[in-house]
Scaffold this active site. Structure first.
Site, PDB file in Angstrom:
ATOM      1  N   ARG A  53       0.918  -1.279  -0.149  1.00 31.32           N
ATOM      2  CA  ARG A  53       0.156   0.130  -0.110  1.00 31.32           C
ATOM      3  C   ARG A  53       0.851   1.142  -0.144  1.00 31.32           C
ATOM      4  O   ARG A  53       1.910   1.336   0.738  1.00 31.32           O
ATOM      5  CB  ARG A  53      -0.919   0.009   1.243  1.00 31.32           C
ATOM      6  N   SER A 149      -8.486   0.640   0.029  1.00 26.69           N
ATOM      7  CA  SER A 149      -9.794   0.652   0.893  1.00 26.69           C
ATOM      8  C   SER A 149      -9.998   1.955   1.242  1.00 26.69           C
ATOM      9  O   SER A 149     -10.523   2.749   0.530  1.00 26.69           O
ATOM     10  CB  SER A 149      -9.179  -0.177   2.368  1.00 26.69           C
ATOM     11  N   ASP A 305     -16.995   1.244   3.757  1.00 32.16           N
ATOM     12  CA  ASP A 305     -15.751   2.177   3.162  1.00 32.16           C
ATOM     13  C   ASP A 305     -15.788   1.719   1.842  1.00 32.16           C
ATOM     14  O   ASP A 305     -16.497   0.871   1.138  1.00 32.16           O
ATOM     15  CB  ASP A 305     -14.902   1.824   4.173  1.00 32.16           C
ATOM     16  N   ASP A 307     -13.964   0.011  -0.429  1.00 32.95           N
ATOM     17  CA  ASP A 307     -14.146  -1.318  -0.903  1.00 32.95           C
ATOM     18  C   ASP A 307     -15.096  -2.241  -0.369  1.00 32.95           C
ATOM     19  O   ASP A 307     -14.970  -3.607  -0.658  1.00 32.95           O
ATOM     20  CB  ASP A 307     -12.406  -1.995  -0.801  1.00 32.95           C
ATOM     21  N   ASP A 309     -15.461  -3.523   2.616  1.00 27.23           N
ATOM     22  CA  ASP A 309     -15.276  -4.738   3.464  1.00 27.23           C
ATOM     23  C   ASP A 309     -15.275  -4.260   5.082  1.00 27.23           C
ATOM     24  O   ASP A 309     -15.425  -5.009   5.929  1.00 27.23           O
ATOM     25  CB  ASP A 309     -13.790  -5.074   3.375  1.00 27.23           C
ATOM     26  N   THR A 375      -3.722  -7.949  16.343  1.00 25.79           N
ATOM     27  CA  THR A 375      -4.558  -7.191  15.568  1.00 25.79           C
ATOM     28  C   THR A 375      -4.536  -7.140  14.040  1.00 25.79           C
ATOM     29  O   THR A 375      -3.393  -7.754  13.604  1.00 25.79           O
ATOM     30  CB  THR A 375      -3.953  -5.448  15.713  1.00 25.79           C
TER      31      THR A 375
END
Length: 573
Positions: A53, A149, A305, A307, A309, A375
């Site tokens: 990203r 995203s 959001d 995308d 997800d 996480t």
């Protein structure tokens, strides 16, 4: 300009297939912008468990067509090396509505098919959960989603699913990264998409594939609450992303007819013109959907959001205003709702170390235990898959950053099935004469009012290493709360107040968790890349019979403010 940099730049110009980025690079050369050139060729955009990203731009430190081709060649080599029949099983590729996503996805397909790997490529934009679904549905060797995203418009990303349908975890990230480094020194294989089709290496995923996912949502046993839909109305926004068509379809299938989409945010638009930051958690991002909800006096204001997800919701209050639920509140509501309907052999729930501890208490109430991971959905899903047994099937997992997975349709967070589930939960409560707020209050009265907060603390450049400092000076008390136990996820040891130790079954990570008297908790995550730490706080206030929601919340908020202040005062400055 040094000869090594000159060589790198020349190589890049010779290989970059994109006239746009080639001309941007030529401008930097012509203006002799050595500082910028040095920055752009200072390394390589790191491939990790979230894939790639970064900002779209020139050179190996940015997202661009050459980086995508090199990355895909590395991924393809790793798949052929690691997975039996990878070429036949193939890769599913989808992409979001950002400006470069289509060309990045098509480049990835051209590279993989040139390597002999079959590709199934979405014929138009697709929500991220559809690609995760596709990997499972086709039993593919892997999946790729080109998406950034909820990042700002100048970003793009490249997310990889493994053959089990979940995001990659170690050692695959470093294994793929090593192959990418090798591929970056070689000419990349490339097959024109028309040739890939004629060689039967490329299949377009047409509308029937999208309808298969839609049917999967309709058939999911966790989403069968089919009454009271007329009592629920909702405003919805896709936030300039790719969720609207499918979100509206799955809501309609589930019987929700009063759905009002925010039209100016409905279509994919890589500029995200009406929001400062296309993330439902950001201040102002939900303004238009809340305004739409007010116009119709709708029960809920819902968002995905870009995308699709992740799922966010604001719920109408008694005075006709709308209040956002936190990710933890939605997760807890889902946990309670799904466990109360689940069969005895489907009780597996999970969340992450930084999410509310309340889900584990609700699971205990229903006679089961939820699992906790590091996480990230990559951990939640890979652990969920490993723990999924015939007599204890996966039901639900969530993380506080608005990610939810319901059932096993996909092994990743899915904002579309979550949207349906939340509407169904609201319909059930409404038919019982209750609101979302009533249900939350009942949960809080039973288990305590849980308040969670997250604070990033910028440190001075000369501040001592915070992780090392805390390990050398373990606190006995934080604020007014004595420390009951300390979990050090680096050494994977839990140390109780009496000094006794036990091991922790998690991957190693630079995280410290302090469990305190009264149920409070502090989690400290030093940043590996900059002088700051992230702290996650939880306080739990018992709700007295005389308490209202407001009085319990006020008390928890006061406790939280004092707690954060005293904790931060105890850290080295």
């Amino acid at each position: 300009m040094n000869t090594h940099l000159q060589h790198q730049i020349n190589q890049w110009l010779n290989n970059d297939p994109d006239p746009k980025t080639r001309s941007q690079l030529q401008i930097l050369i012509d203006t002799n912008n050595e500082a910028e050139l040095t920055t752009r060729f200072s390394g390589r955009l790191a491939f990790g468990t979230a894939g790639l990203r970064g900002e779209v731009g020139v050179g190996p430190m940015a997202m661009n067509r050459l980086v995508i081709r090199q990355t895909t060649a590395g991924l393809g080599a790793y798949l052929l090396d690691q997975i039996d029949n990878a070429a036949e099983r193939g890769v599913v590729i989808g992409y979001d509505g950002r400006h470069d996503s289509l060309s990045f996805a098509h480049d990835a397909a051209s590279v993989l098919t040139a390597m002999g790997i079959t590709v199934r490529l979405t014929h138009k934009v697709a929500a991220t959960p559809l690609v995760a679904f596709g990997v499972k549905h086709f039993k593919a060797a892997a999946g790729i989603v080109v998406t950034a995203s909820h990042n700002p418009p100048q970003y793009n990303g490249y997310k990889v699913y493994w053959e089990n349908g979940a995001q990659i975890i170690p050692p695959h990230d470093s294994g793929i990264a090593a192959q990418i480094a090798r591929a970056a020194t070689q000419a990349n294989p490339f097959l024109d998409l028309d040739d890939a089709i004629s060689q039967q290496k490329l299949t377009w995923l047409q509308d029937d594939f999208y309808q298969t996912y839609r049917q999967g949502v309709f058939d999911a046993k966790e989403l069968q609450q089919r009454s009271g839909q007329d009592n629920v109305s909702l405003a919805y926004t896709a936030m300039h992303g790719v969720g609207a068509d499918m979100a509206e379809a799955v809501l309609k299938d589930a019987g929700f007819t009063q759905v009002y989409s925010v039209m100016v945010q409905r279509e994919p638009d890589g500029d995200f013109p009406t929001v400062n930051f296309p993330n439902p958690e950001e201040k102002g991002a939900m303004d238009l959907v809340i305004a739409e909800a007010k116009k119709h006096n709708a029960t809920l204001a819902c968002a995905n959001d870009p995308d699709a997800d992740r799922f966010a919701v604001a719920v109408r209050t008694e005075d006709g205003q709308y209040k956002m639920l936190t990710g933890d509140q939605v997760g807890v509501l889902f946990g309670h709702y799904l466990l109360s309907h689940a069969p005895k052999n489907q009780r597996l729930t999970g969340t992450t170390i930084v999410s509310s501890s309340l889900l584990s208490k609700i699971a205990t109430e229903f006679g089961t235990q939820s699992y906790t991971t590091l996480t990230g959905f990559k951990w939640l899903m890979n652990v969920g898959i490993a723990k999924n047994q015939a007599d204890n099937q996966f039901l639900f997992a969530y993380e506080e950053a608005l990610g939810y997975t319901i059932g096993n349709l996909v092994w990743d967070k899915d904002g579309l099935s979550a949207l349906v589930a939340f509407a169904q939960l609201t319909a059930e409560l409404t038919s019982q004469g209750q609101t979302i707020w009533d249900r939350l209050e009942q949960i809080y009265r039973q288990h305590g009012f849980h308040l969670n907060a997250q604070v990033s603390i910028a440190l001075k450049a000369d501040t001592p290493n915070i992780g090392a400092y805390l390990r050398e000076h373990p606190p006995l008390k934080i604020g007014e709360y004595p420390v009951v136990s300390t979990d050090d996820l680096k050494s994977l040891q839990r140390t109780a107040a009496d000094g006794s130790k036990q091991s922790i079954d998690l991957p190693s990570s630079d995280v410290l968790i302090y469990a305190l008297e009264g149920g409070a908790r502090v989690i400290v995550r030093p940043s590996g890349t900059e002088p700051k730490i992230k702290c996650y706080y939880e306080v739990v206030e018992t709700m007295m019979p005389t308490d209202t929601w407001a009085s319990a919340q006020e008390r928890a908020q006061q406790a939280m403010t004092t707690f954060i202040e005293s904790h931060q005062a105890s850290l080295p400055s």
